[in-house]
Design a protein around this motif. Structure first.
Motif, short mmCIF file in Angstrom:
data_model
loop_
_atom_site.label_atom_id
_atom_site.label_comp_id
_atom_site.label_asym_id
_atom_site.label_seq_id
_atom_site.Cartn_x
_atom_site.Cartn_y
_atom_site.Cartn_z
N GLN A 140 10.85 7.89 -2.46
CA GLN A 140 10.25 8.64 -1.36
C GLN A 140 9.51 9.87 -1.87
N GLU A 141 10.08 10.56 -2.85
CA GLU A 141 9.38 11.71 -3.44
C GLU A 141 8.06 11.26 -4.07
N SER A 142 8.09 10.12 -4.75
CA SER A 142 6.88 9.60 -5.39
C SER A 142 5.82 9.24 -4.35
N VAL A 143 6.25 8.56 -3.29
CA VAL A 143 5.31 8.15 -2.24
C VAL A 143 4.71 9.38 -1.57
N ASN A 144 5.55 10.36 -1.25
CA ASN A 144 5.06 11.58 -0.60
C ASN A 144 4.02 12.28 -1.47
N TRP A 145 4.31 12.39 -2.76
CA TRP A 145 3.39 13.07 -3.67
C TRP A 145 2.08 12.30 -3.80
N LEU A 146 2.17 10.97 -3.96
CA LEU A 146 0.96 10.18 -4.14
C LEU A 146 0.09 10.22 -2.88
N GLN A 147 0.72 10.23 -1.71
CA GLN A 147 -0.07 10.28 -0.48
C GLN A 147 -0.74 11.65 -0.30
N GLU A 148 -0.08 12.71 -0.78
CA GLU A 148 -0.73 14.02 -0.76
C GLU A 148 -1.95 14.04 -1.69
N GLN A 149 -1.80 13.38 -2.84
CA GLN A 149 -2.91 13.33 -3.80
C GLN A 149 -4.04 12.43 -3.33
N GLN A 150 -3.68 11.34 -2.66
CA GLN A 150 -4.66 10.33 -2.23
C GLN A 150 -4.47 10.05 -0.73
N PRO A 151 -4.89 10.98 0.14
CA PRO A 151 -4.62 10.84 1.57
C PRO A 151 -5.26 9.62 2.21
N GLU A 152 -6.23 8.99 1.53
CA GLU A 152 -6.85 7.79 2.09
C GLU A 152 -5.95 6.56 2.00
N LEU A 153 -4.86 6.66 1.22
CA LEU A 153 -3.96 5.52 1.05
C LEU A 153 -2.92 5.47 2.16
N SER A 154 -2.56 4.27 2.56
CA SER A 154 -1.47 4.09 3.51
C SER A 154 -0.13 4.21 2.78
N VAL A 155 0.94 4.38 3.54
CA VAL A 155 2.27 4.45 2.94
C VAL A 155 2.57 3.16 2.18
N GLU A 156 2.19 2.03 2.75
CA GLU A 156 2.46 0.75 2.10
C GLU A 156 1.68 0.62 0.79
N GLN A 157 0.45 1.08 0.76
CA GLN A 157 -0.32 1.06 -0.48
C GLN A 157 0.32 1.97 -1.54
N CYS A 158 0.81 3.12 -1.09
CA CYS A 158 1.49 4.02 -2.03
C CYS A 158 2.74 3.37 -2.59
N ARG A 159 3.51 2.71 -1.73
CA ARG A 159 4.73 2.04 -2.19
C ARG A 159 4.39 0.94 -3.20
N THR A 160 3.32 0.21 -2.95
CA THR A 160 2.91 -0.85 -3.87
C THR A 160 2.52 -0.27 -5.22
N LEU A 161 1.74 0.80 -5.20
CA LEU A 161 1.32 1.42 -6.45
C LEU A 161 2.50 1.99 -7.22
N ILE A 162 3.43 2.62 -6.52
CA ILE A 162 4.62 3.16 -7.18
C ILE A 162 5.43 2.03 -7.81
#
Length: 328
Positions: free
Chosen positions: A169-191
């Motif tokens: 969750q910390e990783s997803v939150n950080w990545l979404q802050e860095q890349q706000p165009e990404l969805s939560v699901e995309q962030c989870r996939t990348l993580i």
């Protein structure tokens, strides 16, 4: 250079900046992409600051201004001349000469070495005496992504500081802050593709990893359907980083073995390969799976150690073994 602690590094920072007396050498170790370099840079800024406040650099003194401009004469970074290459003994000897000189700002000298495992045996041995008895008030900060690759003599001369990955969750939150165009699901996939390392996930995004992943997954499916041969796929994947391919195939082998034992479909990883992995688990003999996993792990280590191997033959060998998991 601006340095900023990452959100999950508060406890790590306390372990370093909160010490009553600083050690002469630290070794930050953990997975690549967990933020070790960012932590090391923040620590260097703190160590160089002439008037730290509440365990933070003041950002007002001359040392802080020089660090922010990336011109501090007493901060030395030792890295390979080219990414993926070794740190040569000549570079270490140059470093040793520099740290023998008097500090230009009258305070500490700080040396950041990354990745420490890139030192050859000769260059690591050339650093040993300086690590054990640093000249003046020099502090070493070594960074390692593969701690097992380091000589025991290097590790024994440093304070070891583990730098674990943040929670998902910390990783997803950080990545979404860095890349706000990404969805939560995309962030989870990348993580997930980055094995939980958020900074590595950000790099993978920049390298268009989602497109690469589709290419590899489709190739594996074609391989099992005999629509592509191992040699054809090896050519098609020639530009994909070997580390990435071996990471994925090692993960898939582990997931197949886990499912074969537990039959827990929730543990089959990302959705794009679940059907394939489940099918392979139902057909592949356990002994062959274990042999394939051993081969993958052995050759992944060679890839990580930059052992010179012919890329086309390595990939073809991987795919031949992968195809052979399904009995004819």
């Amino acid at each position: 250079m601006n340095s900023k602690l990452l959100p999950w590094q508060a406890k790590l920072w306390q372990s370093l900046a909160g010490r009553n007396q600083q050690a002469h050498a630290y070794l930050l170790h953990g997975p690549a992409g967990s933020g070790k370099r960012e932590l090391a840079e923040c620590f260097a800024a703190f160590l160089l600051c002439r008037a730290p406040v509440a365990q933070q650099p003041c950002r007002r003194c001359t040392a802080c201004k020089l660090y922010a401009a990336d011109t501090h004469p007493d901060l030395i970074r030792l890295e390979p001349e080219e990414a993926g290459k070794a740190i040569l003994i000549a570079s270490v000897r140059d470093l040793v000469e520099r740290i023998l000189q008097t500090s230009q700002q009258g305070g500490r000298k700080v040396v950041i070495v990354e990745p420490a495992e890139a030192m050859t045996t000769g260059s690591a041995n050339a650093l040993l005496k300086s690590l054990e008895e640093p000249a003046g008030s020099t502090i070493f900060v070594l960074i390692s992504h593969q701690l097992s690759f380091l000589l025991p003599t290097i590790k024994s001369r440093c304070v070891l500081q583990a730098c674990p990955l943040p929670t998902e969750q910390e990783s997803v939150n950080w990545l979404q802050e860095q890349q706000p165009e990404l969805s939560v699901e995309q962030c989870r996939t990348l993580i997930a593709l980055a094995s939980g390392a958020p900074l590595y996930a950000k790099k993978l995004l920049a390298d268009d990893v989602l497109t690469v992943r589709d290419q590899v997954v489709n190739g594996v499916k074609q391989l099992f359907k005999q629509q592509s041969t191992p040699s054809e796929l090896a050519v098609a994947w020639a530009k994909i980083p070997q580390e990435l391919l071996f990471d994925w195939f090692c993960q898939w082998a582990q997931l197949i073995l886990r499912y074969k034992i537990t039959e827990d479909e929730s543990q089959l990883g990302l959705a794009d390969m679940r059907v394939v992995l489940k099918f392979v688990a139902s057909k592949a003999p356990l002994e062959r799976l274990l042999e394939t996993q051993d081969w993958l792990l052995e050759h992944r280590q060679k890839v990580l150690r930059r052992v010179p191997l012919r890329a086309d033959l390595l990939l073809e060998g991987l795919l031949v073994r992968w195809q052979a998991l399904l009995p004819r």
